[in-house]
Motif scaffolding. Structure first.
Motif, PDB file in Angstrom:
ATOM      1  N   ILE A 134     -51.325 -15.982  64.037  1.00 10.79           N
ATOM      2  CA  ILE A 134     -50.712 -16.049  62.711  1.00 10.79           C
ATOM      3  C   ILE A 134     -50.834 -14.712  61.977  1.00 10.79           C
ATOM      4  N   TYR A 135     -52.034 -14.161  61.951  1.00 11.92           N
ATOM      5  CA  TYR A 135     -52.243 -12.906  61.219  1.00 11.92           C
ATOM      6  C   TYR A 135     -51.701 -11.708  62.001  1.00 11.92           C
TER       7      TYR A 135
ATOM      8  N   GLY B  12     -48.346 -13.225  59.332  1.00 12.04           N
ATOM      9  CA  GLY B  12     -48.320 -14.416  58.509  1.00 12.04           C
ATOM     10  C   GLY B  12     -49.674 -14.596  57.851  1.00 12.04           C
ATOM     11  N   GLU B  13     -49.884 -15.762  57.240  1.00 15.58           N
ATOM     12  CA  GLU B  13     -51.184 -16.047  56.648  1.00 15.58           C
ATOM     13  C   GLU B  13     -51.350 -17.550  56.443  1.00 15.58           C
ATOM     14  N   ALA B  14     -52.595 -17.982  56.433  1.00 10.47           N
ATOM     15  CA  ALA B  14     -52.895 -19.377  56.147  1.00 10.47           C
ATOM     16  C   ALA B  14     -52.881 -19.615  54.648  1.00 10.47           C
TER      17      ALA B  14
ATOM     18  N   LEU C  13     -48.017 -21.333  55.018  1.00 11.50           N
ATOM     19  CA  LEU C  13     -47.580 -21.956  56.271  1.00 11.50           C
ATOM     20  C   LEU C  13     -46.065 -21.916  56.461  1.00 11.50           C
TER      21      LEU C  13
ATOM     22  N   LYS D 272     -44.130 -19.408  55.489  1.00  8.77           N
ATOM     23  CA  LYS D 272     -43.636 -18.037  55.559  1.00  8.77           C
ATOM     24  C   LYS D 272     -42.984 -17.806  56.924  1.00  8.77           C
TER      25      LYS D 272
ATOM     26  N   GLU E 146     -43.060 -15.338  58.909  1.00  9.94           N
ATOM     27  CA  GLU E 146     -43.988 -14.707  59.853  1.00  9.94           C
ATOM     28  C   GLU E 146     -44.965 -15.724  60.448  1.00  9.94           C
ATOM     29  N   THR E 147     -45.414 -16.669  59.624  1.00  6.02           N
ATOM     30  CA  THR E 147     -46.317 -17.707  60.113  1.00  6.02           C
ATOM     31  C   THR E 147     -45.592 -18.632  61.076  1.00  6.02           C
TER      32      THR E 147
END
Length: 401
Positions: free
Chosen positions: A195-196, A200-202, A211, A213, A215-216
């Motif tokens: 994810i990162y 993306g990011e949590a 969630l 996004k 990218e995620t």
């Protein structure tokens, strides 16, 4: 007459201060006794090493008594106790992702006012960041850990450099009753490196879940692709068992497993940093989990507890952790006795500190449900599932306010 009385008063005050503070260079023993209760979750061998590391401290601070108490359900017990002065400990040893939750509940107290300003000068900066919430230092970082790439040198000689290589290993290395690559992809924590790495990011530093996004979502699409070459219903136990049996060429796991693997006759253990994400040219970034020492709001001995926190940041305690297999936050501590430390430190330098925002606790379940769906439903729509998970996470956050 007034001058004489004033002179006598000043002399008396000066004498009193001298007696209270001690003469120049003289150490004055505090008379107040304090019993500092420390709750933790460590195994007996680690607890004993910790206790032994405090021998020097207790010899110099005879007025401070230490009581270590193992609590198997420490987080739950703290949540139930809340702000009860009667049952609460003085210091908690636990993971940094508790900080946001317990700070919001006012169970823990910022430590800055009770420790020496220089206590963390030699500490890994990322671990200090992980112990900080809302710009306030809430914990003393002691040890840290993260996921990394592990492989069996008996079965694999060339490690994947990027995610294209990893997919190739997972596909082509799975043959002759062996698996090329196995990871606990049913667990949300084990998806964080991807994810990162996909940018993306949590959850953001401000507590906003990410969630949905793009990218995620891209990262979870990659996870879905990896799942094609994984055992059915894989979890930590399956991954761990296959590696120990010499049936998995490579896995992703944390430093906590190294001692077990390095002593296994079926494994010639190799450790390497996780592959670079081909699509983003960015390294996979696992969460950096930091074990921290926290000060409770209800402690009646905060000054004495501050001395204990200072000592927990020091080299004696750090050495005890290294001797039991941990990476330590204090960079003055020699970790050369850990044969895998170099690679673990390389991986840690690429890691993302686990968010201390309380909203992080609302992410795990919805994301885990997505992973379950894509592992069992061949035509699962990742984008729709992740958008639904975002909504569920937002609802959980709102309900917790």
């Amino acid at each position: 007459m007034k001058k004489r009385l004033l002179s006598l008063l000043l002399a008396f005050t000066a004498t009193t201060m001298l007696v209270s503070c001690g003469g120049k260079g003289e150490k004055v023993e505090e008379t107040k006794e304090s019993n500092i209760i420390i709750w933790h979750q460590y195994e007996p061998a680690v607890e004993e090493a910790l206790k032994s590391s405090f021998n020097d401290f207790t010899s110099k601070n005879s007025n401070i008594k230490l009581t270590f108490v193992k609590q198997n359900d420490l987080s739950q017990k703290l949540t139930l106790i809340g702000q009860s002065e009667k049952d609460s400990p003085d210091i908690i040893l636990g993971p940094n992702d508790w900080i946001g939750k317990f700070a919001t509940m006012e169970i823990i107290n910022p430590v800055s006012d009770y420790i020496e300003k220089s206590s963390l000068d030699n500490h890994n900066k990322v671990t200090v960041e992980a112990a900080t919430y809302n710009d306030k230092l809430y914990g003393i970082p002691m040890t840290y850990e993260c996921l990394t790439f592990m492989y069996n040198k008996k079965l694999l000689t060339e490690v994947p450099k990027n995610t294209d290589d990893l997919l190739k290993l997972a596909k082509e290395g799975t043959k002759d009753d062996k698996w090329g690559f196995v990871s606990n992809l049913s667990d949300a924590y084990h998806t964080m490196p991807w994810i990162y790495g996909y940018k993306g990011e949590a959850v953001s530093k401000d507590g906003v879940p990410g969630l949905s996004k793009p990218e995620t979502i891209n990262a979870i699409e990659f996870v879905k692709e990896l799942m094609k070459y994984q055992p059915k219903n894989v979890d930590y136990a399956v991954m761990d068992g296959l590696f120990k049996e010499g049936k998995a060429l490579s896995i992703v796991n944390g430093s906590w497993a190294i001692k077990d693997y390095s002593s296994n006759a079926n494994i010639d253990l190799g450790v390497e940093v996780l592959p670079v994400i081909t699509k983003t040219s960015k390294a996979a970034q696992p969460f950096l989990g930091v074990q921290v020492a926290l000060l409770t709001e209800t402690s009646q001995n905060k000054e004495a507890a501050g001395k204990v926190l200072d000592y927990l940041a020091g080299e004696n305690v750090g050495k005890a952790f290294v001797d039991t297999g941990y990476l330590v936050a204090n960079e003055k501590v020699d970790m050369s006795s850990n044969a895998y430390a170099k690679k673990l430190l390389e991986q840690a330098a690429l890691a993302t500190p686990m968010p201390s925002a309380p909203e992080m606790t609302s992410v795990w379940e919805p994301l885990a449900n997505v992973l379950k769906s894509i592992s069992t439903e061949e035509n699962a729509n990742v984008k729709e599932l992740m958008e639904s998970a975002q909504k569920q996470t937002e609802e959980k956050i709102e309900a917790s306010k």
